[in-house]
Design a protein around this motif. Sequence first.
Motif, PDB file in Angstrom:
ATOM      1  N   SER A   1      37.746  45.001  36.293  1.00 32.14           N
ATOM      2  CA  SER A   1      38.233  45.914  37.319  1.00 32.14           C
ATOM      3  C   SER A   1      39.545  45.428  37.912  1.00 32.14           C
ATOM      4  O   SER A   1      39.739  44.236  38.135  1.00 32.14           O
ATOM      5  CB  SER A   1      37.200  46.030  38.445  1.00 32.14           C
ATOM      6  OG  SER A   1      37.701  46.832  39.496  1.00 32.14           O
TER       7      SER A   1
ATOM      8  N   ASP B   1      38.097  46.236  42.169  1.00 30.21           N
ATOM      9  CA  ASP B   1      37.318  45.153  42.772  1.00 30.21           C
ATOM     10  C   ASP B   1      37.918  43.872  42.215  1.00 30.21           C
ATOM     11  O   ASP B   1      37.420  43.291  41.250  1.00 30.21           O
ATOM     12  CB  ASP B   1      35.843  45.306  42.389  1.00 30.21           C
ATOM     13  CG  ASP B   1      34.937  44.363  43.154  1.00 30.21           C
ATOM     14  OD1 ASP B   1      35.444  43.396  43.764  1.00 30.21           O
ATOM     15  OD2 ASP B   1      33.714  44.582  43.124  1.00 30.21           O
TER      16      ASP B   1
ATOM     17  N   LYS C   1      35.895  42.197  38.932  1.00 25.95           N
ATOM     18  CA  LYS C   1      34.508  42.508  38.587  1.00 25.95           C
ATOM     19  C   LYS C   1      34.462  43.054  37.161  1.00 25.95           C
ATOM     20  O   LYS C   1      35.308  43.850  36.763  1.00 25.95           O
ATOM     21  CB  LYS C   1      33.965  43.555  39.561  1.00 25.95           C
ATOM     22  CG  LYS C   1      32.540  43.971  39.298  1.00 25.95           C
ATOM     23  CD  LYS C   1      32.092  45.004  40.309  1.00 25.95           C
ATOM     24  CE  LYS C   1      30.672  45.455  40.036  1.00 25.95           C
ATOM     25  NZ  LYS C   1      30.255  46.473  41.014  1.00 25.95           N
TER      26      LYS C   1
END
Length: 150
Positions: A117, A120, A143
């Motif tokens: 990600s 995140d 993430k």
Amino acid sequence: MAAPSQATVTSTLMAAKKAKGMSFADLEAALGLDEVWIASLFYGQATASAEEAEKLASLLSLDPAITAALQEFPTKGSLEPVIPTDPLIYRFYEIMQVYGMPLKDVIQEKFGDGIMSAIDFTLDVEKVEDPKGDRVEITMCGKFLPYKKW
């Protein structure tokens, strides 16, 4: 009155930061937000809350139009041209050209089929002193998002 262009916002913020003699690290200390995130805000790649924008406006003596622009949802990844010409930014492009597929393979071996990600996500930059020449240490922490099957 039309909202200022992103180029205007960026140049205004950079000029104000320079005029106040502040670094992104100084802004991090004052705002309680990471210096890289603050820099991304300057370049229109992040959105400030009203409170964050007002704090920054107070620190840098920004006018209301710039303060409002900081709170708009950006078009992310809008840097031009597609292949960067700035030497430092080009190095990241080059790194991805050389190591992108190897990184993808290693990440997928460790985590499975998916992506890291960029939402995140944190990004830190450190200076590592070295007698042979100081080094840049960049840590990306995102993430893992597995691809969904349906």
